[in-house]
Design a protein around this motif. Structure first.
Motif, short mmCIF file in Angstrom:
data_model
loop_
_atom_site.label_atom_id
_atom_site.label_comp_id
_atom_site.label_asym_id
_atom_site.label_seq_id
_atom_site.Cartn_x
_atom_site.Cartn_y
_atom_site.Cartn_z
N VAL A 195 0.85 -1.10 -0.16
CA VAL A 195 0.16 -0.25 0.02
C VAL A 195 1.12 1.24 -0.42
O VAL A 195 0.48 2.16 -1.26
N ILE A 196 1.88 1.01 0.61
CA ILE A 196 3.12 2.00 1.02
C ILE A 196 3.14 2.43 -0.54
O ILE A 196 3.75 3.87 -1.03
N GLY A 197 3.65 1.37 -1.10
CA GLY A 197 4.33 1.32 -2.23
C GLY A 197 3.35 2.19 -3.02
O GLY A 197 4.22 2.83 -4.40
N PHE A 198 2.54 1.60 -3.34
CA PHE A 198 1.39 2.66 -3.93
C PHE A 198 1.53 3.66 -4.13
O PHE A 198 1.13 4.28 -5.10
N VAL A 199 0.98 3.68 -2.72
CA VAL A 199 0.67 5.36 -2.54
C VAL A 199 2.04 5.92 -3.18
O VAL A 199 1.60 7.35 -3.44
N LEU A 200 3.38 5.78 -3.30
CA LEU A 200 4.31 6.23 -3.48
C LEU A 200 4.51 6.47 -5.42
O LEU A 200 5.23 7.18 -5.23
N LEU A 201 4.15 5.21 -5.96
CA LEU A 201 3.95 5.36 -6.99
C LEU A 201 3.29 6.01 -8.12
O LEU A 201 3.04 6.74 -9.08
N VAL A 202 1.90 6.38 -7.21
CA VAL A 202 1.24 7.11 -7.66
C VAL A 202 1.55 8.44 -7.97
O VAL A 202 1.78 9.44 -8.12
#
Length: 223
Positions: A63-70
């Protein structure tokens, strides 16, 4: 007899150490300042702010990675700004891995450091202010030295957390050998590919390093 290619073995270790070191230095600067402010501040909504700060501790790394990716992708404002400034996107670079490591390590380091500042006698700080010391002088010569053990422990724990980061790193930095492949992602790929000797070698190195770092952190947190 186990035969392991030395360059293949050390490459992820060296990259992980560099990423974690840079990330932990960034975390140290921001977590010390924020922990000191939050340990002394009294304001409405403080619990909400602290919940936001500590949220990465309980969120799944993916989830953290997804937020950072966005937030840092090529279509985002920050992503476009970075690419216009440096001529390349930040995602799938070792710098992105540093950001991922820093984000997941920050709350752990912050919580440890905040506890250290909360243990400092506020009367000593008040006495220094009464004698004419500025807030910076109080922070530098009284608060930090008295909380130094917890600050050091927080830094070490942050380093270890960044060293072991997997999910967020994989999302935003990928797994590019020689560029973004850290120890955890290397272990994953080796296991998935059936290279159990390499996976065990990297896992052993990670366990040994983490054990030593935690031993040092425990010494600093002992009374």
């Amino acid at each position: 007899m186990i035969t392991i290619n030395a360059s293949d073995f050390w490459q992820p270790i060296g990259l992980s150490a560099r990423i974690s070191l840079i990330a932990s230095v960034i975390v140290l600067v921001f977590s010390v300042l924020l922990a000191w402010k939050m340990a002394r501040a009294r304001f409405i909504g403080k619990s909400i702010v602290e919940t936001i700060i500590l949220l990465p501790l309980v969120l799944p790394p993916s989830v953290i990675g997804f937020v950072l990716l966005v937030g840092l992708g090529r279509r985002s404002t920050l992503g476009k700004w970075y690419e216009s400034l440096f001529g390349q996107p930040i995602v799938f670079t070792w710098e992105a891995a540093v950001i991922a490591a820093a984000v997941v390590a920050f709350p752990l380091a912050y919580r440890t450091m905040r506890a250290g500042f909360e243990g400092v006698d506020t009367e000593l700080e008040a006495s220094a202010r009464a004698l004419g010391a500025s807030e910076w002088q109080v922070f530098r010569y009284i608060s930090v030295p008295l909380a130094a053990r917890s600050l050091t422990a927080g830094y070490i724990l942050g380093f270890c957390r960044g060293l072991g980061e997997f999910g967020a790193t994989l999302m935003i930095a990928g797994n590019i050998p020689g560029r973004t492949q850290t120890i955890p992602t290397a272990i994953y790929v080796a296991t998935d590919g059936g290279s159990m000797k390499m996976a065990w070698a990297w896992a052993g190195a990670m366990i040994a390093l983490s054990f030593l770092m935690l031993m040092v952190a425990n010494r600093f947190t002992k009374e």
